[in-house]
Design an enzyme around this catalytic site. Structure first.
Site, PDB file in Angstrom:
ATOM      1  N   GLU A   9      50.240  27.063  69.723  1.00  0.00           N
ATOM      2  CA  GLU A   9      50.417  27.398  68.240  1.00  0.00           C
ATOM      3  C   GLU A   9      49.874  28.643  67.659  1.00  0.00           C
ATOM      4  O   GLU A   9      48.590  28.484  67.517  1.00  0.00           O
ATOM      5  CB  GLU A   9      50.320  26.178  67.268  1.00  0.00           C
ATOM      6  N   GLU A  44      44.210  30.591  65.310  1.00  0.00           N
ATOM      7  CA  GLU A  44      44.078  30.688  63.977  1.00  0.00           C
ATOM      8  C   GLU A  44      43.220  32.088  63.649  1.00  0.00           C
ATOM      9  O   GLU A  44      42.165  32.046  64.204  1.00  0.00           O
ATOM     10  CB  GLU A  44      43.644  29.370  63.257  1.00  0.00           C
ATOM     11  N   ASP A  94      53.080  33.600  57.889  1.00  0.00           N
ATOM     12  CA  ASP A  94      52.910  34.352  56.768  1.00  0.00           C
ATOM     13  C   ASP A  94      54.255  35.243  56.644  1.00  0.00           C
ATOM     14  O   ASP A  94      54.457  36.079  57.681  1.00  0.00           O
ATOM     15  CB  ASP A  94      51.761  35.058  56.508  1.00  0.00           C
ATOM     16  N   LYS A 120      56.761  42.773  52.061  1.00  0.00           N
ATOM     17  CA  LYS A 120      56.960  44.178  51.969  1.00  0.00           C
ATOM     18  C   LYS A 120      57.533  44.551  53.382  1.00  0.00           C
ATOM     19  O   LYS A 120      56.828  44.399  54.698  1.00  0.00           O
ATOM     20  CB  LYS A 120      55.690  44.933  51.706  1.00  0.00           C
ATOM     21  N   ASP A 143      60.204  27.266  55.632  1.00  0.00           N
ATOM     22  CA  ASP A 143      61.017  26.845  54.280  1.00  0.00           C
ATOM     23  C   ASP A 143      61.386  28.227  53.765  1.00  0.00           C
ATOM     24  O   ASP A 143      62.180  28.318  52.704  1.00  0.00           O
ATOM     25  CB  ASP A 143      60.197  26.211  53.233  1.00  0.00           C
ATOM     26  N   GLU A 154      51.061  21.039  57.804  1.00  0.00           N
ATOM     27  CA  GLU A 154      50.692  20.863  56.340  1.00  0.00           C
ATOM     28  C   GLU A 154      51.623  21.326  55.523  1.00  0.00           C
ATOM     29  O   GLU A 154      52.057  20.717  54.365  1.00  0.00           O
ATOM     30  CB  GLU A 154      49.430  21.538  56.114  1.00  0.00           C
ATOM     31  N   TYR A 155      52.109  22.619  55.707  1.00  0.00           N
ATOM     32  CA  TYR A 155      53.093  23.292  54.762  1.00  0.00           C
ATOM     33  C   TYR A 155      54.444  22.571  54.744  1.00  0.00           C
ATOM     34  O   TYR A 155      55.114  22.387  53.896  1.00  0.00           O
ATOM     35  CB  TYR A 155      53.299  24.719  55.176  1.00  0.00           C
ATOM     36  N   GLU A 156      54.790  21.989  55.801  1.00  0.00           N
ATOM     37  CA  GLU A 156      56.163  21.245  55.911  1.00  0.00           C
ATOM     38  C   GLU A 156      56.073  20.007  54.840  1.00  0.00           C
ATOM     39  O   GLU A 156      57.040  19.924  54.048  1.00  0.00           O
ATOM     40  CB  GLU A 156      56.485  20.764  57.206  1.00  0.00           C
TER      41      GLU A 156
HETATM   42  N1  SAM Z   1      51.249  26.478  60.612  1.00  0.00           N
HETATM   43  C1  SAM Z   1      50.235  25.774  59.364  1.00  0.00           C
HETATM   44  C2  SAM Z   1      51.438  24.961  58.770  1.00  0.00           C
HETATM   45  O1  SAM Z   1      52.571  25.062  58.983  1.00  0.00           O
HETATM   46  O2  SAM Z   1      50.911  24.120  57.775  1.00  0.00           O
HETATM   47  C3  SAM Z   1      49.784  26.976  58.501  1.00  0.00           C
HETATM   48  C4  SAM Z   1      50.569  27.793  57.777  1.00  0.00           C
HETATM   49  S1  SAM Z   1      49.965  29.242  56.847  1.00  0.00           S
HETATM   50  C5  SAM Z   1      51.111  29.899  55.824  1.00  0.00           C
HETATM   51  C6  SAM Z   1      49.847  30.467  58.163  1.00  0.00           C
HETATM   52  C7  SAM Z   1      48.536  30.492  58.865  1.00  0.00           C
HETATM   53  O3  SAM Z   1      48.580  31.406  60.010  1.00  0.00           O
HETATM   54  C8  SAM Z   1      47.296  31.001  58.134  1.00  0.00           C
HETATM   55  O4  SAM Z   1      46.310  29.784  58.482  1.00  0.00           O
HETATM   56  C9  SAM Z   1      46.910  32.087  58.733  1.00  0.00           C
HETATM   57  O5  SAM Z   1      45.712  32.538  58.461  1.00  0.00           O
HETATM   58  C10 SAM Z   1      47.295  32.131  60.026  1.00  0.00           C
HETATM   59  N2  SAM Z   1      47.916  33.393  60.324  1.00  0.00           N
HETATM   60  C11 SAM Z   1      48.548  34.324  59.869  1.00  0.00           C
HETATM   61  N3  SAM Z   1      48.602  35.434  60.664  1.00  0.00           N
HETATM   62  C12 SAM Z   1      48.130  35.321  61.814  1.00  0.00           C
HETATM   63  C13 SAM Z   1      47.630  36.179  62.862  1.00  0.00           C
HETATM   64  N4  SAM Z   1      48.230  37.423  62.892  1.00  0.00           N
HETATM   65  N5  SAM Z   1      46.889  35.657  63.998  1.00  0.00           N
HETATM   66  C14 SAM Z   1      46.308  34.356  63.659  1.00  0.00           C
HETATM   67  N6  SAM Z   1      46.674  33.479  62.763  1.00  0.00           N
HETATM   68  C15 SAM Z   1      47.272  33.942  61.694  1.00  0.00           C
END
Ligand code: SAM
Length: 212
Positions: free
Chosen positions: A43, A68, A117, A121, A153, A193-195
């Site tokens: 993941e 992460e 994320d 932009k 979402d 968590e986000y879901e």
């Molecule tokens: N997957 C989790 C969830 O669905 O609850 C977390 C979603 S959170 C919006 C996105 C996570 O991806 C963040 O913890 C962020 O630090 C990590 N992330 C974003 N870009 C990344 C990258 N290029 N490499 C590693 N982690 C990344």
């Protein structure tokens, strides 16, 4: 997700045996690291690790790797492993930009992207984890018959992700714009968590499963 800098998180991660440090040095040897030949699912952008920890508990026949970028976030996943240790889950703290340097050809059987994320932009489109630039990276190490599963979402990000498939040479196997009402795609669904957060606010969850 970027938690406030948690004091000591960098040190805790540096000291942890559950985190593979300098992962590019074990490229091609992940099965040896786990000590078995089970399939490997990863993941990317796992956040605090709820999804991957539950998946690892439910599927002892699979090895999981959670990736992460931030120490302060990864620390939460390590704390879950302290509370409930599992021998089929390891972590990498890295920016996924360099992910193709960490896994060898055919080394990974499945990739999960959850609530990536959005980088809204246009000039940052290449940083989106389901962009064609990232799909080209995944192409280098995902098994030929492997799949990538993406949930979000964010409808704008999902539409973008669908548009990226053809130019990147990938195809959709299954697509839904309302996962929680799709009986077939909901089978075995583990919430992230986000879901949990966004579905409880009434947001529909989009999901695709793609292959090439
Ligand atoms: N997957 C989790 C969830 O669905 O609850 C977390 C979603 S959170 C919006 C996105 C996570 O991806 C963040 O913890 C962020 O630090 C990590 N992330 C974003 N870009 C990344 C990258 N290029 N490499 C590693 N982690 C990344």
């Amino acid at each position: 997700m970027r938690l406030k800098n948690v004091p000591g998180s960098r040190e805790a991660i540096a000291d942890s045996d559950l985190v593979i440090h300098e992962p590019e040095k074990v490229k091609g040897s992940w099965r040896e690291i786990f000590g078995n030949d089970k399939p490997i699912h990863i993941e990317i952008g796992m956040g605090k690790g709820k999804f991957i920890h539950e998946m690892a508990r439910l599927h002892p026949e699979i090895n999981y790797i959670g990736i992460e970028k931030y120490s302060s976030v990864l620390l939460r996943a390590l704390q879950k492993m302290e509370a409930e240790p599992l021998d089929n889950l390891l972590f990498i703290r890295m920016d996924a930009e360099n992910i193709a340097e960490v896994f060898a050809e055919d080394e990974v059987d499945r990739i999960y992207l959850n609530f990536s994320d959005p980088w809204p932009k246009d000039r940052h489109a290449k940083r989106r984890l389901p962009s064609k630039e990232y799909l080209a990276r995944y192409n280098q190490f995902l098994k030929k018959d492997g799949v990538l599963e993406f949930k979000t979402d964010n409808r704008g990000l999902f539409d973008f992700a669908l548009e990226e498939l053809e130019p990147a040479g990938w195809k959709a196997k299954q697509v839904t714009f309302d996962l929680h009402k799709d009986e077939e795609m909901m089978q075995g669904n583990v919430m992230t968590e986000y879901e949990v957060k966004f579905s409880s606010m009434g947001n529909s969850i989009c999901k695709y499963i793609i292959y090439r």
